[in-house]
Design a protein around this motif. Structure first.
Motif, PDB file in Angstrom:
ATOM      1  N   GLY A  27      -4.381  -1.671   5.700  1.00  0.00           N
ATOM      2  CA  GLY A  27      -4.206  -0.741   4.904  1.00  0.00           C
ATOM      3  C   GLY A  27      -4.509   0.890   5.196  1.00  0.00           C
ATOM      4  N   TYR A  85       2.479   3.053  -3.020  1.00  0.00           N
ATOM      5  CA  TYR A  85       1.543   4.026  -3.859  1.00  0.00           C
ATOM      6  C   TYR A  85       1.001   4.836  -3.082  1.00  0.00           C
ATOM      7  CZ  TYR A  85       1.442  -0.157  -6.929  1.00  0.00           C
ATOM      8  OH  TYR A  85       2.158  -1.260  -7.711  1.00  0.00           O
ATOM      9  N   GLU A  86       0.575   4.750  -1.879  1.00  0.00           N
ATOM     10  CA  GLU A  86      -0.092   5.794  -1.152  1.00  0.00           C
ATOM     11  C   GLU A  86       0.749   7.014  -0.888  1.00  0.00           C
ATOM     12  OE1 GLU A  86      -2.770   7.849   1.220  1.00  0.00           O
ATOM     13  OE2 GLU A  86      -3.092   6.192  -0.293  1.00  0.00           O
ATOM     14  N   ARG A 112       1.789  12.027  -4.593  1.00  0.00           N
ATOM     15  CA  ARG A 112       0.574  12.478  -4.113  1.00  0.00           C
ATOM     16  C   ARG A 112       0.543  14.055  -3.995  1.00  0.00           C
ATOM     17  NH1 ARG A 112      -2.654   8.884  -1.855  1.00  0.00           N
ATOM     18  NH2 ARG A 112      -4.194  10.373  -2.094  1.00  0.00           N
ATOM     19  N   LEU A 115       0.841  -1.131   0.066  1.00  0.00           N
ATOM     20  CA  LEU A 115       0.069   0.174  -0.074  1.00  0.00           C
ATOM     21  C   LEU A 115       0.854   1.199   0.177  1.00  0.00           C
ATOM     22  CD1 LEU A 115      -3.219   0.833   1.752  1.00  0.00           C
ATOM     23  CD2 LEU A 115      -1.360   2.403   2.166  1.00  0.00           C
ATOM     24  N   LEU A 116       1.933   1.488   0.848  1.00  0.00           N
ATOM     25  CA  LEU A 116       2.753   2.578   1.149  1.00  0.00           C
ATOM     26  C   LEU A 116       3.405   2.768  -0.502  1.00  0.00           C
ATOM     27  CD1 LEU A 116       3.898   2.345   4.611  1.00  0.00           C
ATOM     28  CD2 LEU A 116       1.820   3.361   3.559  1.00  0.00           C
ATOM     29  N   ALA A 172      -1.625   3.695   6.124  1.00  0.00           N
ATOM     30  CA  ALA A 172      -1.871   4.940   5.600  1.00  0.00           C
ATOM     31  C   ALA A 172      -2.112   6.025   6.668  1.00  0.00           C
ATOM     32  CB  ALA A 172      -3.222   4.982   4.785  1.00  0.00           C
ATOM     33  N   TRP A 227       1.095   8.966   6.906  1.00  0.00           N
ATOM     34  CA  TRP A 227       0.926  10.308   6.739  1.00  0.00           C
ATOM     35  C   TRP A 227       1.132  11.039   7.871  1.00  0.00           C
ATOM     36  CZ3 TRP A 227       1.244  12.134   2.264  1.00  0.00           C
ATOM     37  CH2 TRP A 227       0.978  11.368   1.245  1.00  0.00           C
TER      38      TRP A 227
END
Length: 233
Positions: A181, A53-54, A58, A50-51, A185, A189
Motif C-alpha cells: 500500500g 481511493y488514493e 484528493r 488502494l489506488l 501510493a 503519486w
C-alpha cells in the motif's frame, strides 16, 4: 520497537523507488501527457484497491483520472473472470490511444491479465503497476500462464518483495505488516507529479482539486469538474 523497524523498511523501499524507478515513471508520464494532449484519457483499474481511493478526488489531485471498473461476472471461477474482463473494454468509454494503468501487487489474477490483453487489442496503452520481485516468483492464474508485467507495454515496479509482509516478529509464525500500500501510493503519486510536469511543459494546465475543507473548497471542486469537462484535462 516494531514501528521503528517498519519505518526502516519503508525508507529502504522509498530510496529504491527513487533510485530505480523515477526514470521509468517519467517516461510513462510523458506517454500519458502526450495522450492527454491529443484528447486521450487516463484510466486506472486497481485490483489492489488502494489506488481506487488514493488517487481520486484528493486535494492536489487531478480531475482527469478515470476509474475502469471490471464488468459484472456472469459465470464462476476463472472463466467468469475472463468473461468479465473481455466485456469491460467494449462496455466502457475508452478509446484507442487512451492510457490504462493496471494495479496488481502479484500480477497473477486472470481478470487483470485478460483486461490488459483486451486493452492492448483495442489500441490502448497499458501500464502495469506491480511488484516485479514478487510476481516473478509466483505462477499466473491466467490460461496463458502470463502475468501482468508480461502482457503490458510498460511496467512501474512498486518494489514490494514476495509475500508483501515486512517484518518477522518474535512469537509470530507469519511475517507482519504489508508494504504494497505504501509503495503503490508513492509510485502512483510520483507518476501524477511527473504527469503534471510534462503537461505543463506542453502548455496544458491540468484541473486540480482543492480540499473541500479549505475556504471555497466545494465551489472550487465544482468549478474544477466543470473545467475538466470542457477541456478534457
Amino acid at each position: 520497537m516494531l514501528s521503528n523497524e517498519l519505518l526502516v523498511v519503508y525508507r529502504e523501499l522509498l530510496d529504491s523507488i527513487e533510485q530505480k524507478q523515477l526514470p521509468t515513471i517519467n517516461k510513462v508520464a510523458e506517454i500519458a501527457a502526450q495522450s492527454v494532449a491529443g484528447g486521450g484519457s487516463v484510466y486506472i483499474h486497481d485490483r489492489g484497491h488502494l489506488l481506487n481511493y488514493e488517487l481520486f478526488n484528493r486535494s492536489g489531485g487531478l480531475a482527469l483520472l478515470k476509474h475502469l471498473h471490471l464488468a459484472a461476472a456472469t459465470g464462476e471461477g476463472i472463466q467468469g473472470e475472463l468473461d468479465a474482463a473481455a466485456a469491460t473494454i467494449p462496455a466502457s468509454s475508452m478509446r484507442k490511444g487512451d492510457i490504462l494503468i493496471l494495479g496488481s501487487v502479484s500480477g497473477r489474477a486472470a481478470s487483470v491479465v485478460e483486461l490488459a490483453q483486451q486493452a492492448r487489442n483495442h489500441g490502448m496503452v497499458t501500464i502495469a503497476l506491480t511488484a516485479l520481485d514478487y510476481t516473478s516468483q509466483i505462477p499466473s492464474l491466467h490460461p496463458s500462464g502470463k502475468r501482468l508485467f508480461e502482457v503490458c507495454e510498460h511496467v512501474l515496479d512498486i518494489m514490494t518483495l514476495k509475500g508483501d509482509a515486512a517484518l518477522d516478529a518474535e512469537g509470530m509464525e507469519e511475517r507482519i505488516l504489508p508494504t504494497s500500500g505504501f509503495t503503490s501510493a508513492v509510485v502512483g503519486w510520483c507518476f501524477i507529479a511527473q504527469l503534471i510536469e510534462n503537461m505543463l511543459a506542453k502548455g496544458l494546465v491540468p484541473s486540480v482539486y482543492r480540499s473541500v475543507s479549505m475556504p471555497g473548497g466545494m465551489e472550487q471542486i465544482e468549478a474544477t469538474n466543470k473545467r475538466h469537462k470542457e477541456l478534457g484535462y
